[in-house]
Design a protein around this motif. Structure first.
Motif, PDB file in Angstrom:
ATOM      1  N   GLU B 272       0.835  -1.210   0.000  1.00 54.17           N
ATOM      2  CA  GLU B 272       0.000   0.000   0.000  1.00 54.17           C
ATOM      3  C   GLU B 272       0.868   1.257   0.000  1.00 54.17           C
ATOM      4  O   GLU B 272       0.529   2.249  -0.646  1.00 54.17           O
ATOM      5  N   GLU B 273       1.987   1.204   0.734  1.00 51.04           N
ATOM      6  CA  GLU B 273       2.878   2.370   0.763  1.00 51.04           C
ATOM      7  C   GLU B 273       3.390   2.668  -0.646  1.00 51.04           C
ATOM      8  O   GLU B 273       3.508   3.825  -1.046  1.00 51.04           O
ATOM      9  N   ALA B 274       3.671   1.613  -1.416  1.00 57.88           N
ATOM     10  CA  ALA B 274       4.151   1.804  -2.790  1.00 57.88           C
ATOM     11  C   ALA B 274       3.063   2.421  -3.663  1.00 57.88           C
ATOM     12  O   ALA B 274       3.331   3.339  -4.450  1.00 57.88           O
ATOM     13  N   VAL B 275       1.825   1.963  -3.489  1.00 53.89           N
ATOM     14  CA  VAL B 275       0.694   2.504  -4.265  1.00 53.89           C
ATOM     15  C   VAL B 275       0.539   3.999  -3.976  1.00 53.89           C
ATOM     16  O   VAL B 275       0.395   4.823  -4.880  1.00 53.89           O
ATOM     17  N   SER B 276       0.587   4.319  -2.683  1.00 52.59           N
ATOM     18  CA  SER B 276       0.379   5.697  -2.266  1.00 52.59           C
ATOM     19  C   SER B 276       1.460   6.619  -2.829  1.00 52.59           C
ATOM     20  O   SER B 276       1.180   7.705  -3.337  1.00 52.59           O
ATOM     21  N   LEU B 277       2.683   6.145  -2.775  1.00 52.50           N
ATOM     22  CA  LEU B 277       3.808   6.949  -3.263  1.00 52.50           C
ATOM     23  C   LEU B 277       3.717   7.159  -4.775  1.00 52.50           C
ATOM     24  O   LEU B 277       3.889   8.272  -5.273  1.00 52.50           O
ATOM     25  N   LYS B 278       3.382   6.080  -5.487  1.00 53.73           N
ATOM     26  CA  LYS B 278       3.297   6.153  -6.941  1.00 53.73           C
ATOM     27  C   LYS B 278       2.206   7.153  -7.353  1.00 53.73           C
ATOM     28  O   LYS B 278       2.406   7.965  -8.250  1.00 53.73           O
ATOM     29  N   LYS B 279       1.075   7.087  -6.662  1.00 52.39           N
ATOM     30  CA  LYS B 279      -0.037   7.977  -6.984  1.00 52.39           C
ATOM     31  C   LYS B 279       0.400   9.423  -6.765  1.00 52.39           C
ATOM     32  O   LYS B 279       0.124  10.299  -7.586  1.00 52.39           O
ATOM     33  N   TRP B 280       1.088   9.667  -5.658  1.00 47.91           N
ATOM     34  CA  TRP B 280       1.493  11.029  -5.320  1.00 47.91           C
ATOM     35  C   TRP B 280       2.517  11.554  -6.311  1.00 47.91           C
ATOM     36  O   TRP B 280       2.437  12.676  -6.782  1.00 47.91           O
ATOM     37  N   GLN B 281       3.470  10.692  -6.651  1.00 47.82           N
ATOM     38  CA  GLN B 281       4.491  11.130  -7.609  1.00 47.82           C
ATOM     39  C   GLN B 281       3.883  11.367  -8.981  1.00 47.82           C
ATOM     40  O   GLN B 281       4.281  12.281  -9.684  1.00 47.82           O
ATOM     41  N   GLY B 282       2.872  10.562  -9.331  1.00 51.28           N
ATOM     42  CA  GLY B 282       2.179  10.747 -10.603  1.00 51.28           C
ATOM     43  C   GLY B 282       1.440  12.071 -10.656  1.00 51.28           C
ATOM     44  O   GLY B 282       1.378  12.725 -11.689  1.00 51.28           O
ATOM     45  N   ALA B 283       0.895  12.463  -9.507  1.00 52.80           N
ATOM     46  CA  ALA B 283       0.069  13.675  -9.459  1.00 52.80           C
ATOM     47  C   ALA B 283       0.901  14.941  -9.429  1.00 52.80           C
ATOM     48  O   ALA B 283       0.419  16.024  -9.730  1.00 52.80           O
ATOM     49  N   LYS B 284       2.157  14.786  -9.028  1.00 53.99           N
ATOM     50  CA  LYS B 284       2.990  15.987  -8.855  1.00 53.99           C
ATOM     51  C   LYS B 284       3.314  16.686 -10.166  1.00 53.99           C
ATOM     52  O   LYS B 284       3.651  16.071 -11.137  1.00 53.99           O
TER      53      LYS B 284
END
Lengths: 492, 284
Positions: B272-284
């Motif tokens: 889940e931590e990986a999912v959250s990070l990927k989503k955030w980096q994608g949105a940046k």
């Protein structure tokens, strides 16, 4: 209405059943976190109110309001609903009840007001709970949200520790009497168990926030992120406040202490529900707090919290949600309505079974619960028949998540940091019948004083304490002798 | 209704500074916490309304300025988000001081050992050890010279001071545990060892001191949710017994800690931590 001629008395024909409460279809609702009962229309509420006989209380005649821990004038508000005067009806409720939208949803009415309803003797009782809910929802939607009028200030300052049901009740009741209230709350939102414990589909958080907002509009000051016992002790608060009410709840989860309980995937009901409800993990990754249910979730316990866990698990997408409870269906401590909802939604009840061990895989994740069949023996001290293990009946259930919902203990932080506050053997704060503690000018109520109970009982405690506090603040500062609390702390 | 409206408080950042490319140091206005904070305690931080509650150790606190200082290794979504904050920005929620403070006493010779982000917490602790009259022997380590944080601060409160880097770019070429082993081999008088850093480092240190019966305190960093003893997310096994990192800790007897269980438990939300990070980096 008053000047209309009196109707001649006629035997009233009672509609035998409550008007139905529309609900989300079970198949649909296990895929969302929206509230299960949808709420009634005004017309239905009026019809439901008309089922009420307007009974009068008597010395030997118990009626609905005798069952209400916060003493709402039930027949009086129902009379107003019968006539469509919703504003007046909710005003009457609010005189006694600070969180009507909450209690209209989570109160165990069947054992309280509705349990004493005279109509209920031969038919279904009047749906008092749903009327309360209807009025609170009507108020929230229809009435404007300005400042709530309170009497001129008395000059007295009161600190309330914990913004759960008991704390909010004391705050509301004392604010109504003109005292200046400050609530200290450890979490980022107010509501206590209403926001971290009870799931969205039973009690939408927006409703809790609106109720808290109402209390704030009465001029109550709320300090979130404030852990009393860490940031300031009760003794430090007493330098600035004339009285303190401690309502810090039963936040400490109980464990089975069985082998393997610290495997990954096993958590307390509190952790699971806090992640999902307070932190909104059901909306992950829109919200950052993660949660994982897996294919099968096993919940240990049979109370309302266990039902909440099992039903939440379904909504998180598990294929099977199992309740493991050591006694039989008749002893399930959860409200019947909760059990019924869980059954409707497909929760599997593995009754007369208790866990013996949790079995993990090579990576430290739980994979199975080893359980044993039970049978009921002689009644124990609580009057319930004691569950006894059936030798050799062990069996395994696969589980990716195991939720421990076997109870909570009192939060130790305030008792630990307040040396002269007497506690009982169970760790609750010892209180007399008014909620007074061994420390002068300090009251306690809710689960920290009673052990883990219900929202409405906590509110009832708050109500009693508020009366006592008001008397102390305005007239009589006498306090029970220390021996009273010595005795209380030994007895309980 | 926006829930944020239900809350009056926000906490202002007065200073933001990068200690390394991946370590953010934030000085945050929180006068009440600053007044009460003690060495060894932590706070729970929720950066935004949608954020998670994470425990961060306090690297400093100043009752005079009314501020606390936290340092975080930017490793996941929440800490990387903290890393983007600037002076004047606000964090949504800040709760503390939590956990039990470091037990202070004049033990005599105290060897404190810190690694990586643990050095931020080590600073106020060794400062307090010194104020309590101890002879403070401090060993700090990191992968390389550039990743050493709080070096100057710790040096100023050290009676003896050792630096280690994995690549030898500064000080001893090797691990902090090498220095400790040498001290023990040379029969140096050690009354207490304090270790804070990666789990593996604390485990190694505890294994070194155990045969010599040197009392060893470690500061643990389990995953928390509320941080006030309500949920048990942070439970750790101490001498076979379940304890809560947040209220019984964060410091425990290093010889009693089940480090392997802690390591496994801290990995439980990695997907889940990986999912959250990927989503955030994608949105940046």
């Amino acid at each position: 209405m008053a000047d209309e001629p009196q109707q001649p008395k006629q035997p009233k024909k009672i509609v035998p059943k409550k008007y139905p409460m529309p609900e989300q279809d079970p198949k649909e609702r296990i895929r969302n976190f929206n509230e299960v009962p949808i709420g009634q229309e005004a017309q239905t509420a009026i019809l439901e109110a008309q089922r009420c006989l307007q009974c009068k209380r008597g010395p030997n005649r118990k009626v609905c309001m005798d069952g209400c821990p916060v003493e709402i004038d039930i027949p009086v508000f129902i009379k107003q609903v019968q006539e469509g005067n919703f504003e007046e009806a909710i005003r009457i409720i609010r005189q006694k009840q600070n969180l009507p939208a909450v209690c209209g949803r989570v109160c165990p009415y069947e054992n309280q007001c509705e349990g004493l309803c005279v109509v209920g003797k031969k038919n279904e009782p009047v749906g008092i709970g749903r009327l309360e809910r209807f009025l609170a929802d009507w108020e929230r939607k229809e009435m404007k949200k300005g400042k709530v009028e309170v009497p001129p200030p008395t000059g007295k300052q009161v600190a309330v520790v914990g913004a759960g049901p008991a704390g909010l009740t004391v705050a509301g009741d004392l604010a109504k009497l003109g005292h200046k209230i400050t609530i200290f709350e450890a979490l980022q939102y107010c509501g206590g168990v209403l926001v971290y414990g009870i799931p969205e589909f039973r009690l939408p958080k927006e409703i809790v926030h609106a109720e808290v907002d109402y209390i704030r509009r009465m001029g109550v000051d709320i300090k979130n992120d404030f852990v009393v016992g860490k940031l300031e002790t009760v003794d430090e608060l007493m330098r600035d406040y004339d009285a303190v009410f401690v309502a810090t709840g039963a936040g400490l989860p109980d464990w089975t202490n069985l082998k393997g309980e610290n495997l990954n995937g096993i958590m307390s009901a509190n952790e699971f529900l806090t992640r999902v409800n307070l932190m909104k993990a059901f909306k992950f990754p829109e919200y950052d707090t993660p949660i994982r249910a897996g294919e099968r979730v096993v919940t240990i316990g049979g109370g309302n919290v266990a039902m909440d866990c099992a039903r939440t698990s379904l909504r998180l997408g598990c294929k099977e949600s199992v309740i493991l409870y050591r006694r039989s269906d008749a002893e399930l401590p959860a409200r019947r309505e909760e059990v019924h909802h869980a059954q409707q939604e497909g929760v599997r009840f593995e009754l007369l079974a208790a866990p013996v061990e949790f079995i993990g895989d090579d990576c430290g994740n739980v994979k199975q619960v080893k359980a044993i069949r039970m049978q009921l023996g002689e009644p124990d001290a609580s009057g319930r028949r004691r569950p006894v293990k059936i030798p050799g009946s062990e069996f395994l259930i696969d589980a990716q998540t195991v939720l421990i919902a076997i109870g909570q203990s009192p939060n130790p932080l305030v008792p630990m940091t307040t040396p002269d506050l007497k506690t009982t053997k169970e760790g609750t704060i010892a209180v007399d019948e008014e909620g007074r503690t061994s420390k002068k000018a300090v009251w306690a109520g809710g689960d920290i004083a009673s052990g883990a109970a219900t929202v409405i009982l906590a509110m009832g405690d708050g109500k009693k304490a508020a009366k006592s506090m008001h008397r102390y603040l305005t007239q009589d500062q006498s306090w029970p002798a220390p021996e009273v609390f010595e005795k209380l702390s030994c007895e309980m | 209704m926006a829930e944020g409206r239900m809350r009056a408080k926000m906490y202002e950042i007065v200073k933001a500074e990068k200690l390394t490319p991946d370590v953010i140091k934030l000085e945050i206005k929180a006068p009440q916490i600053a007044k009460k904070a003690k060495a060894g305690q932590f706070i729970m931080v929720t950066p935004t309304e949608h954020g998670e509650r994470i425990p961060l150790t306090m690297a400093d606190f100043s009752p005079e300025k009314g501020t606390i200082t936290i340092a975080a290794l930017e490793i996941g979504k929440t800490t990387k988000e903290l890393g983007t904050l600037k002076a004047g920005d606000k964090v949504f929620s800040l709760v503390g001081p939590l956990g039990l403070p470091t037990h202070l006493h004049n033990f005599g010779n105290v060897v404190s050992i810190g690694g990586g982000i643990g050095l931020a917490l080590m600073y106020p602790v060794v400062r307090a050890f010194r104020q309590s009259g101890n002879h403070t022997i401090n060993i700090i380590g990191a992968k390389n010279e550039k990743l050493l944080i709080y070096e100057d601060e710790i040096k100023t409160v050290s009676d003896e001071f050792y630096v280690c880097t994995d690549d030898g770019s500064k000080g001893h070429h090797g691990f902090v545990s090498d220095v400790l082993k040498k001290m023990i081999a040379e029969n140096k008088k050690i009354d207490l060892v304090y270790a804070v850093g990666p789990i593996i480092m604390m485990k190694v240190i505890a294994n070194i001191t155990k045969p010599h019966n040197i009392k060893t305190i470690v500061s643990l960093n389990p995953i928390m949710v509320d941080g006030t003893g309500m949920c048990g997310s942070c439970r750790v096994i101490i001498s076979g017994e379940t304890k809560f990192g947040c209220v019984d800790g964060p410091e425990f007897d290093g010889h009693a800690v089940d480090f392997d269980n802690l390591t496994a438990r801290n990995r439980r939300y990695m997907p889940e931590e990986a999912v959250s990070l990927k989503k955030w980096q994608g949105a940046k």
